[in-house]
Scaffold this motif. Structure first.
Motif, PDB file in Angstrom:
ATOM      1  N   GLU A  21      29.210 -48.758  -3.547  1.00 48.26           N
ATOM      2  CA  GLU A  21      27.989 -48.135  -4.041  1.00 48.26           C
ATOM      3  C   GLU A  21      26.848 -49.147  -4.090  1.00 48.26           C
ATOM      4  O   GLU A  21      25.730 -48.857  -3.666  1.00 48.26           O
ATOM      5  N   VAL A  29      26.228 -42.852  -7.066  1.00 46.99           N
ATOM      6  CA  VAL A  29      27.035 -41.838  -7.739  1.00 46.99           C
ATOM      7  C   VAL A  29      26.305 -41.378  -8.993  1.00 46.99           C
ATOM      8  O   VAL A  29      25.748 -42.198  -9.735  1.00 46.99           O
ATOM      9  N   ARG A  37      30.049 -43.300 -14.282  1.00 53.01           N
ATOM     10  CA  ARG A  37      29.992 -42.607 -12.996  1.00 53.01           C
ATOM     11  C   ARG A  37      30.792 -41.309 -13.083  1.00 53.01           C
ATOM     12  O   ARG A  37      31.885 -41.278 -13.640  1.00 53.01           O
ATOM     13  N   TYR A  39      32.033 -38.820 -10.343  1.00 53.75           N
ATOM     14  CA  TYR A  39      32.175 -38.572  -8.911  1.00 53.75           C
ATOM     15  C   TYR A  39      32.328 -37.080  -8.634  1.00 53.75           C
ATOM     16  O   TYR A  39      33.163 -36.404  -9.232  1.00 53.75           O
ATOM     17  N   ASP A  43      30.694 -37.216  -3.190  1.00 53.35           N
ATOM     18  CA  ASP A  43      30.991 -38.642  -3.364  1.00 53.35           C
ATOM     19  C   ASP A  43      32.390 -38.959  -2.835  1.00 53.35           C
ATOM     20  O   ASP A  43      32.599 -39.967  -2.164  1.00 53.35           O
ATOM     21  N   TRP A  46      32.406 -39.141   0.878  1.00 58.77           N
ATOM     22  CA  TRP A  46      31.845 -40.412   1.344  1.00 58.77           C
ATOM     23  C   TRP A  46      32.869 -41.539   1.218  1.00 58.77           C
ATOM     24  O   TRP A  46      33.032 -42.365   2.113  1.00 58.77           O
TER      25      TRP A  46
END
Length: 143
Positions: A21, A29, A37, A39, A43, A46
């Protein structure tokens, strides 16, 4: 999902997730009100893509380029540029597969003929100077 869950899910360390990140391999995120965070599915996609492409040999720089292109949705032909990054990686993997298939054929040939060659060496039919030239055996090995 939180960082620990995602790290366990993909077999990555939390530090790797943060690193990806921070350097831009994955987009930022979303964070919850508590600052942690959170997710989302995008995300996770990715991260999965980044992990898969890294495993296939794509450089961190190429991953960053791919992710940076996603941020430039207003730029014309971003999708084409992203697609080209993926196509280049696919071409590279195809070449590696071709090489690995050649190496596999060589190993199979060596295994299939091992006992026969061993007997021929023991009988004096083959010597270090009188053996096949593996690099010339293109009918068996496609490298």
């Amino acid at each position: 999902m939180n960082s620990k869950q995602v790290a366990e899910m993909f077999g990555l360390s939390i530090d790797t997730l943060r690193y990806y990140e921070r350097i831009g391999v994955i987009p930022p995120v979303t964070r919850g009100e508590n600052g942690y965070r959170n997710y989302q599915t995008n995300d996770l996609n990715w991260i999965f893509l980044a992990k898969s492409l890294r495993s296939a040999g794509l450089s961190i720089e190429s991953l960053i380029e791919f992710a940076d292109l996603a941020k430039l949705s207003e730029v014309q032909n971003v999708a084409g540029a992203q697609k080209q990054v993926l196509k280049n990686q696919l071409d590279e993997i195809d070449q590696k597969i071709k090489e690995m298939n050649g190496i596999r054929a060589l190993l199979k040939y060596k295994l299939d003929t091992y006992d026969e060659h061993l007997i021929q060496f023991k009988n004096g039919e083959l010597t270090p100077d009188n053996v096949e030239k593996l690099w010339e055996m293109k009918q068996y090995i496609k490298i």
